[in-house]
Design a protein around this motif. Structure first.
Motif, PDB file in Angstrom:
ATOM      1  N   GLU A  53       0.880  -1.183   0.000  1.00 16.31           N
ATOM      2  CA  GLU A  53       0.000   0.000   0.000  1.00 16.31           C
ATOM      3  C   GLU A  53       0.903   1.214   0.000  1.00 16.31           C
ATOM      4  O   GLU A  53       1.897   1.241   0.734  1.00 16.31           O
ATOM      5  CB  GLU A  53      -0.874   0.059   1.261  1.00 16.31           C
ATOM      6  CG  GLU A  53      -1.873  -1.056   1.413  1.00 16.31           C
ATOM      7  CD  GLU A  53      -3.015  -1.001   0.402  1.00 16.31           C
ATOM      8  OE1 GLU A  53      -3.087  -0.037  -0.389  1.00 16.31           O
ATOM      9  OE2 GLU A  53      -3.812  -1.944   0.413  1.00 16.31           O
ATOM     10  N   GLU A  54       0.533   2.191  -0.807  1.00 14.13           N
ATOM     11  CA  GLU A  54       1.349   3.391  -0.862  1.00 14.13           C
ATOM     12  C   GLU A  54       0.927   4.350   0.258  1.00 14.13           C
ATOM     13  O   GLU A  54      -0.243   4.735   0.326  1.00 14.13           O
ATOM     14  CB  GLU A  54       1.162   4.069  -2.222  1.00 14.13           C
ATOM     15  CG  GLU A  54       2.221   5.094  -2.491  1.00 14.13           C
ATOM     16  CD  GLU A  54       2.043   5.745  -3.858  1.00 14.13           C
ATOM     17  OE1 GLU A  54       2.492   6.888  -4.009  1.00 14.13           O
ATOM     18  OE2 GLU A  54       1.446   5.110  -4.745  1.00 14.13           O
ATOM     19  N   PRO A  55       1.859   4.698   1.136  1.00 19.53           N
ATOM     20  CA  PRO A  55       1.491   5.630   2.210  1.00 19.53           C
ATOM     21  C   PRO A  55       0.991   6.963   1.649  1.00 19.53           C
ATOM     22  O   PRO A  55       1.465   7.424   0.604  1.00 19.53           O
ATOM     23  CB  PRO A  55       2.814   5.831   2.959  1.00 19.53           C
ATOM     24  CG  PRO A  55       3.601   4.595   2.675  1.00 19.53           C
ATOM     25  CD  PRO A  55       3.227   4.205   1.270  1.00 19.53           C
ATOM     26  N   THR A  56       0.045   7.565   2.344  1.00 13.92           N
ATOM     27  CA  THR A  56      -0.471   8.873   1.938  1.00 13.92           C
ATOM     28  C   THR A  56       0.502   9.969   2.380  1.00 13.92           C
ATOM     29  O   THR A  56       0.749  10.926   1.654  1.00 13.92           O
ATOM     30  CB  THR A  56      -1.864   9.104   2.569  1.00 13.92           C
ATOM     31  OG1 THR A  56      -2.709   8.008   2.207  1.00 13.92           O
ATOM     32  CG2 THR A  56      -2.490  10.406   2.101  1.00 13.92           C
ATOM     33  N   GLU A  57       1.024   9.801   3.597  1.00 19.35           N
ATOM     34  CA  GLU A  57       2.001  10.752   4.142  1.00 19.35           C
ATOM     35  C   GLU A  57       2.997   9.995   4.996  1.00 19.35           C
ATOM     36  O   GLU A  57       2.717   8.889   5.440  1.00 19.35           O
ATOM     37  CB  GLU A  57       1.304  11.735   5.094  1.00 19.35           C
ATOM     38  CG  GLU A  57       0.746  12.983   4.491  1.00 19.35           C
ATOM     39  CD  GLU A  57       0.061  13.797   5.584  1.00 19.35           C
ATOM     40  OE1 GLU A  57       0.699  14.043   6.643  1.00 19.35           O
ATOM     41  OE2 GLU A  57      -1.107  14.158   5.394  1.00 19.35           O
ATOM     42  N   GLY A  58       4.107  10.641   5.271  1.00 18.44           N
ATOM     43  CA  GLY A  58       5.074  10.068   6.192  1.00 18.44           C
ATOM     44  C   GLY A  58       6.192   9.352   5.472  1.00 18.44           C
ATOM     45  O   GLY A  58       6.232   9.321   4.236  1.00 18.44           O
ATOM     46  N   SER A  59       7.104   8.787   6.243  1.00 18.26           N
ATOM     47  CA  SER A  59       8.243   8.131   5.623  1.00 18.26           C
ATOM     48  C   SER A  59       8.526   6.783   6.278  1.00 18.26           C
ATOM     49  O   SER A  59       8.237   6.570   7.453  1.00 18.26           O
ATOM     50  CB  SER A  59       9.489   9.021   5.711  1.00 18.26           C
ATOM     51  OG  SER A  59       9.915   9.087   7.049  1.00 18.26           O
ATOM     52  N   ILE A  60       9.069   5.893   5.472  1.00 18.08           N
ATOM     53  CA  ILE A  60       9.495   4.588   5.972  1.00 18.08           C
ATOM     54  C   ILE A  60      10.912   4.337   5.470  1.00 18.08           C
ATOM     55  O   ILE A  60      11.189   4.489   4.274  1.00 18.08           O
ATOM     56  CB  ILE A  60       8.569   3.457   5.465  1.00 18.08           C
ATOM     57  CG1 ILE A  60       7.120   3.722   5.885  1.00 18.08           C
ATOM     58  CG2 ILE A  60       9.042   2.100   5.998  1.00 18.08           C
ATOM     59  CD1 ILE A  60       6.123   2.754   5.278  1.00 18.08           C
ATOM     60  N   GLU A  61      11.776   3.993   6.399  1.00 18.79           N
ATOM     61  CA  GLU A  61      13.128   3.573   6.036  1.00 18.79           C
ATOM     62  C   GLU A  61      13.261   2.087   6.282  1.00 18.79           C
ATOM     63  O   GLU A  61      12.805   1.582   7.303  1.00 18.79           O
ATOM     64  CB  GLU A  61      14.164   4.287   6.910  1.00 18.79           C
ATOM     65  CG  GLU A  61      14.674   5.580   6.344  1.00 18.79           C
ATOM     66  CD  GLU A  61      15.757   6.180   7.244  1.00 18.79           C
ATOM     67  OE1 GLU A  61      16.554   5.426   7.826  1.00 18.79           O
ATOM     68  OE2 GLU A  61      15.766   7.419   7.362  1.00 18.79           O
ATOM     69  N   PHE A  62      13.916   1.414   5.332  1.00 16.14           N
ATOM     70  CA  PHE A  62      14.235   0.002   5.527  1.00 16.14           C
ATOM     71  C   PHE A  62      15.736  -0.157   5.313  1.00 16.14           C
ATOM     72  O   PHE A  62      16.253   0.187   4.252  1.00 16.14           O
ATOM     73  CB  PHE A  62      13.454  -0.886   4.539  1.00 16.14           C
ATOM     74  CG  PHE A  62      13.820  -2.332   4.666  1.00 16.14           C
ATOM     75  CD1 PHE A  62      13.310  -3.096   5.705  1.00 16.14           C
ATOM     76  CD2 PHE A  62      14.700  -2.923   3.774  1.00 16.14           C
ATOM     77  CE1 PHE A  62      13.668  -4.424   5.846  1.00 16.14           C
ATOM     78  CE2 PHE A  62      15.072  -4.255   3.911  1.00 16.14           C
ATOM     79  CZ  PHE A  62      14.555  -5.011   4.949  1.00 16.14           C
ATOM     80  N   ALA A  63      16.413  -0.662   6.324  1.00 18.66           N
ATOM     81  CA  ALA A  63      17.868  -0.856   6.258  1.00 18.66           C
ATOM     82  C   ALA A  63      18.573   0.399   5.733  1.00 18.66           C
ATOM     83  O   ALA A  63      19.454   0.328   4.874  1.00 18.66           O
ATOM     84  CB  ALA A  63      18.203  -2.070   5.398  1.00 18.66           C
TER      85      ALA A  63
END
Ligand code: ADP
Ligand code: MG
Length: 242
Positions: A53-63
């Motif tokens: 799912e594509e986030p509407t707002e915000g950020s996600i970091e992976f590794a």
């Protein structure tokens, strides 16, 4: 060392605000358990973690990589994040070994002997060495779910996401799946698990978060959450499910 960092994650479906600002870190090797009522956004959160799912707002970091950036190489990232769903989702016209080797052969371009060797050792790990040639329809729900776990592991992911992996199973098959997940936890896998299996959560969970209405209401050690929840919403949820 954090492998997942979520900041102010918001997800709307049209007018519906499903995630309303989630901040969450998952450390390498951590076992995080997510609980909460139906509709609280648990599945949506998991699906955002690998951008299903594509986030509407915000950020996600992976590794260390910001996967919410438009330039992020999502297929590459998804290789590193295994996912197991409530419904086993095996390919019905492929046998067990073919189910497990397909992604390594096609996505990772692994050579066949290596893929077969990995499949063989994973089938042993999940206790299904004798079912390599079987088709999904010939297996019980518990066996299918163990194949689904082996299939996800065949990509050698760095994190495994589980979305209520035992909810669709007959009660007598829940234990065999939890046992495989427990082994994986003891092997050191980083795991994010949505489950209502509270005993399992206490056994393997390093941390539990309780979600309600798109927010993390409370988080803590399993024992603390289950025996002395601070929030009345957590307390009322637990009295309903435990
Ligand atoms: P949970 O897993 O905690 O039960 P979900 O993340 O599945 O919750 O769903 C949270 C809310 O988002 C629900 O109201 C659900 O109906 C809605 N929802 C989930 N996926 C979609 C979608 N693809 N389109 C529209 N609404 C959705
Ligand atoms: Mg769900």
């Amino acid at each position: 060392m954090e492998i997942i960092k979520v900041r102010n994650l918001v997800k709307n479906f049209g007018e519906l605000e499903v995630l309303r600002g989630i901040d969450l870190d998952v450390a390498e090797g951590e076992k995080l358990v997510i609980i909460g009522p139906s509709g609280s956004g648990k599945s949506t959160l998991l699906r955002c973690l690998n951008i299903l799912e594509e986030p509407t707002e915000g950020s996600i970091e992976f590794a260390g990589i910001k996967i919410t950036d438009p330039q992020a190489d999502l297929p590459k990232i998804r290789e590193e994040i295994g996912m197991v769903f409530q419904s086993f989702n095996l390919f019905p016209h492929k046998n067990v070994v073919e189910n497990i080797t397909m992604a390594p052969l096609i996505v990772k371009k692994m050579d066949r002997p290596e893929a077969l060797e990995i499949a063989r050792s994973l089938l042993e790990k999940v206790g299904l060495s004798d079912k390599a040639e079987s088709f999904p329809a010939e297996l019980s729900g518990g066996q299918q779910q163990r194949v689904a776990i082996a299939r996800a592991l065949a990509m050698q992911p760095r994190v495994m996401l589980f979305d209520e992996p035992t909810s669709a199973l007959d009660p007598e098959m829940v234990g065999e799946v939890l046992e495989v997940m427990g082994d994986l936890a003891r092997d050191g896998m980083t795991m994010v698990v949505v489950t209502h299996e509270m005993k399992f959560a206490q056994e393997i969970g390093d941390r539990v978060i309780f979600m309600d209405e798109g927010l993390i209401v409370e988080e803590g050690k399993p024992r603390q959450i289950f025996t002395e929840p601070r929030s009345s919403r957590t307390r009322s949820f637990l009295t309903r499910v435990m």
